[in-house]
Design an enzyme around this catalytic site. Structure first.
Site, PDB file in Angstrom:
ATOM      1  N   GLU A 267       5.681  -3.229   0.814  1.00  0.00           N
ATOM      2  CA  GLU A 267       5.651  -3.010  -0.638  1.00  0.00           C
ATOM      3  C   GLU A 267       4.912  -1.700  -0.862  1.00  0.00           C
ATOM      4  O   GLU A 267       3.679  -1.678  -0.845  1.00  0.00           O
ATOM      5  CB  GLU A 267       4.933  -4.172  -1.332  1.00  0.00           C
TER       6      GLU A 267
ATOM      7  N   GLY B  64       0.832  -1.207   0.000  1.00  0.00           N
ATOM      8  CA  GLY B  64       0.000   0.000   0.000  1.00  0.00           C
ATOM      9  C   GLY B  64       0.862   1.250   0.000  1.00  0.00           C
ATOM     10  O   GLY B  64       2.017   1.221  -0.443  1.00  0.00           O
TER      11      GLY B  64
ATOM     12  N   CYS C 277       1.288   0.167  -9.026  1.00  0.00           N
ATOM     13  CA  CYS C 277       2.366   0.714  -8.184  1.00  0.00           C
ATOM     14  C   CYS C 277       3.626   1.013  -8.992  1.00  0.00           C
ATOM     15  O   CYS C 277       4.379   1.908  -8.645  1.00  0.00           O
ATOM     16  CB  CYS C 277       2.684  -0.242  -7.045  1.00  0.00           C
TER      17      CYS C 277
HETATM   18  P1  NAD Z   1      -3.586   2.904   1.595  1.00  0.00           P
HETATM   19  O1  NAD Z   1      -2.152   2.571   1.811  1.00  0.00           O
HETATM   20  O2  NAD Z   1      -4.079   4.245   1.998  1.00  0.00           O
HETATM   21  O3  NAD Z   1      -4.504   1.853   2.278  1.00  0.00           O
HETATM   22  C1  NAD Z   1      -4.142   0.497   2.277  1.00  0.00           C
HETATM   23  C2  NAD Z   1      -4.803  -0.212   3.426  1.00  0.00           C
HETATM   24  O4  NAD Z   1      -4.325   0.300   4.644  1.00  0.00           O
HETATM   25  C3  NAD Z   1      -6.308  -0.083   3.434  1.00  0.00           C
HETATM   26  O5  NAD Z   1      -6.820  -1.363   3.268  1.00  0.00           O
HETATM   27  C4  NAD Z   1      -6.661   0.517   4.800  1.00  0.00           C
HETATM   28  O6  NAD Z   1      -7.644  -0.210   5.468  1.00  0.00           O
HETATM   29  C5  NAD Z   1      -5.381   0.430   5.574  1.00  0.00           C
HETATM   30  N1  NAD Z   1      -5.179   1.660   6.343  1.00  0.00           N
HETATM   31  C6  NAD Z   1      -5.284   2.928   5.911  1.00  0.00           C
HETATM   32  N2  NAD Z   1      -5.008   3.785   6.901  1.00  0.00           N
HETATM   33  C7  NAD Z   1      -4.709   3.030   7.982  1.00  0.00           C
HETATM   34  C8  NAD Z   1      -4.359   3.333   9.330  1.00  0.00           C
HETATM   35  N3  NAD Z   1      -4.216   4.571   9.753  1.00  0.00           N
HETATM   36  N4  NAD Z   1      -4.127   2.310  10.164  1.00  0.00           N
HETATM   37  C9  NAD Z   1      -4.247   1.031   9.750  1.00  0.00           C
HETATM   38  N5  NAD Z   1      -4.581   0.696   8.482  1.00  0.00           N
HETATM   39  C10 NAD Z   1      -4.814   1.680   7.621  1.00  0.00           C
HETATM   40  O7  NAD Z   1      -3.950   2.630   0.092  1.00  0.00           O
HETATM   41  P2  NAD Z   1      -3.764   3.576  -1.126  1.00  0.00           P
HETATM   42  O8  NAD Z   1      -2.998   4.806  -0.794  1.00  0.00           O
HETATM   43  O9  NAD Z   1      -5.028   3.758  -1.802  1.00  0.00           O
HETATM   44  O10 NAD Z   1      -2.798   2.635  -2.023  1.00  0.00           O
HETATM   45  C11 NAD Z   1      -2.086   3.140  -3.032  1.00  0.00           C
HETATM   46  C12 NAD Z   1      -0.607   3.046  -2.725  1.00  0.00           C
HETATM   47  O11 NAD Z   1      -0.197   1.706  -2.624  1.00  0.00           O
HETATM   48  C13 NAD Z   1       0.251   3.654  -3.820  1.00  0.00           C
HETATM   49  O12 NAD Z   1       1.268   4.394  -3.229  1.00  0.00           O
HETATM   50  C14 NAD Z   1       0.845   2.450  -4.522  1.00  0.00           C
HETATM   51  O13 NAD Z   1       2.044   2.704  -5.173  1.00  0.00           O
HETATM   52  C15 NAD Z   1       0.987   1.508  -3.395  1.00  0.00           C
HETATM   53  N6  NAD Z   1       1.065   0.137  -3.900  1.00  0.00           N
HETATM   54  C16 NAD Z   1       2.248  -0.516  -3.858  1.00  0.00           C
HETATM   55  C17 NAD Z   1       2.356  -1.789  -4.390  1.00  0.00           C
HETATM   56  C18 NAD Z   1       3.648  -2.572  -4.373  1.00  0.00           C
HETATM   57  O14 NAD Z   1       3.611  -3.726  -4.757  1.00  0.00           O
HETATM   58  N7  NAD Z   1       4.752  -1.997  -3.971  1.00  0.00           N
HETATM   59  C19 NAD Z   1       1.234  -2.374  -4.970  1.00  0.00           C
HETATM   60  C20 NAD Z   1       0.047  -1.675  -4.979  1.00  0.00           C
HETATM   61  C21 NAD Z   1      -0.039  -0.428  -4.440  1.00  0.00           C
END
Ligand code: NAD
Length: 457
Positions: A212, A190, A246
């Site tokens: 990741e 994320g 990502c």
């Molecule tokens: P995010 O990181 O905001 O949320 C991901 C998850 O974290 C959610 O399911 C949510 O429930 C949880 N979450 C959010 N805030 C939280 C908190 N304060 N405490 C606990 N859990 C919490 O998701 P997003 O920003 O929409 O994702 C996009 C990002 O993810 C981009 O930066 C992307 O590059 C990255 N990403 C990386 C990869 C990789 O393989 N490296 C793959 C996909 C996405």
């Protein structure tokens, strides 16, 4: 959604791990085959869920989600017997009578937190890596892709052992509650900001993590590259899943001359990909939710649109959009775009490109389009990124022998293929000493009283 509390789930998984069930290699193989069967028997349902969540088309769902997981399973099944064997490292003369080996111990209870943009692949690939390594696993798919989350929660228990593998659904409150539990390993995919929350929670239990994350993945194009081929490969990487990848190329660094050629061919390529009316194309996706839709549109402010720039809030549609004359200070250059906007920043040399890349956080991927090996090597030697793909985008991810992961702000740790197995095991070094007379004679120098004579040994 009915599920027991996190403490009970983790305790159940811990008891199963303690029983030794998941350590059997045959058990792991059986579970991995069951997961492959789940994918084979439910492809239409998965495609339907991905369409609901992200308007992904069937082919993209199969190639970029289902097949990626199936290939990972096949690769692991081909190698699992080798990987799980104790390793016999070299030993010195002092241990000539002893055995020296490395055992690949599963950690125990693993928490996998999936992401929404490739909600099947990014949940199941780490999940199956943890299974292959012999752990019990709690999988939490992303709540932002609810149809896929529901599918996983409903179907995984029908195919896999429920005592060893559990799916836990929910959003921030559920994740927060889960993170209070003690896990033996946490694998999170994320954003970098939530990555910090995960790392902080893991630190309380000294739990090792893989993060990741994301970042702005740059593309450098020089005049030696075939611009038409480069544009095709870049636009494919940018437009897949509407830029919500990502490792999507985030922005381009090139000269004004290359920019002009790029813009000219890009229009035609986009029409070839999606037809004259991109919005009606079944091959082009949508933005996951209103928050991300508004966020992406706000990044357009102050930028000069060369191609696209259309949007429709009712469908969360944003067209592929190329931006020119972009400055480093523009909003679109301040954060990872994670949408179909492609800004072009002009640089005059490979040195300027390197300086620009190094002025930002370390990206997850770096792309170089060039026929000048010397310049490519110059960039490789002077920049840091999770991975690099020269003359294409995204394709480095599916090379199973390459680690996939970030560095610095784009993450820590890696996975895919053997790297997934390595991620989820602790390499336990074992020295098995000989108890016989000669072995003891060779050991005698360590005992007091210490004398100069003994130091010769
Ligand atoms: P995010 O990181 O905001 O949320 C991901 C998850 O974290 C959610 O399911 C949510 O429930 C949880 N979450 C959010 N805030 C939280 C908190 N304060 N405490 C606990 N859990 C919490 O998701 P997003 O920003 O929409 O994702 C996009 C990002 O993810 C981009 O930066 C992307 O590059 C990255 N990403 C990386 C990869 C990789 O393989 N490296 C793959 C996909 C996405």
């Amino acid at each position: 959604m009915v599920q027991s509390n996190p403490e009970h789930v983790v305790n159940k998984l811990r008891n199963t791990f303690a029983s030794g069930k998941t350590k059997s290699v045959n058990f792991r193989i059986k579970q991995l085959k069951a997961l492959a069967k789940l994918l084979d028997e439910n492809t239409p349902l998965i495609v339907e869920a991905l369409t609901k969540d992200l308007n992904k088309c069937e082919i993209e769902s199969i190639i970029m989600e289902i097949d990626v997981v199936k290939n990972e399973i096949k690769y692991i099944l081909m190698h699992i017997h080798d990987w799980t064997k104790p390793e016999r490292p070299s030993k010195s003369l002092a241990n000539v009578l002893d055995s020296v080996y490395i055992l690949h111990d599963p950690y125990g209870v693993v928490l996998v937190l999936g992401a929404w943009n490739y909600p099947l692949q990014l949940a199941l690939n780490p999940f199956l890596g943890a299974i292959a390594a012999g752990n019990t696993v709690l999988l939490k798919p992303s709540e932002l892709s609810p149809a896929t989350s529901k599918f996983l929660a409903e179907y995984i228990p029908q195919y896999l052992d429920s005592e060893a593998y559990q799916v836990f659904e929910g959003g921030i409150p559920e994740t927060t509650a889960l993170l209070k539990q003690k896990f033996d390993y946490i694998f999170y995919t994320g954003s970098s900001s939530v990555g910090k929350v995960i790392l902080e929670a893991a630190a309380k239990h000294l739990t090792p993590v893989t993060l990741e994350l994301g970042g702005k993945s740059p593309v450098y194009i020089d005049s030696s590259a075939d611009i038409e081929v480069a544009a095709k490969r870049i636009l494919w990487g940018k437009c897949a899943n509407s830029g919500q990848t990502c490792v999507a190329p985030d922005y381009i660094l090139c000269s004004k001359e290359v920019e002009d050629k790029f813009v000219k061919v890009a229009k035609k390529i986009l029409t070839d990909f999606y037809g004259e009316d991109i919005k009606s194309s079944t091959n082009y996706g949508r933005i996951v939710n209103d928050r991300h839709f508004q966020r992406i549109l706000s990044l357009l402010k102050g930028s000069k649109v060369a191609i696209g720039g259309d949007s429709d809030a009712s469908e969360k549609y944003i067209s592929p959009t190329v931006l020119v004359d972009v400055k480093a200070t523009d909003p679109v250059m301040q954060e990872e775009i994670f949408g179909p906007l492609l800004p072009i920043v002009n640089v005059e040399s490979v040195y300027e490109a390197i300086e620009f890349i190094n002025s930002k956080e370390k990206p997850l991927a770096l792309y170089i389009f060039s026929n000048k090996k010397k310049d490519v090597d110059q960039i490789l030697a002077n920049t840091s990124s999770g991975g690099v793909c020269v003359n294409d985008t995204i394709m480095h991810l599916i090379v199973m022998s390459l680690p996939f992961g970030g560095v610095g702000n784009s993450g820590m740790g890696s996975y895919h293929g053997k790297f997934s197995f390595d991620t989820f095991v602790h390499n336990k070094g074992v020295l098995y000493k000989n108890l016989g007379y000669i072995g003891e004679l060779l050991s005698c120098a360590k005992y007091p009283p210490y004398t100069k004579g003994k130091m010769r040994y």
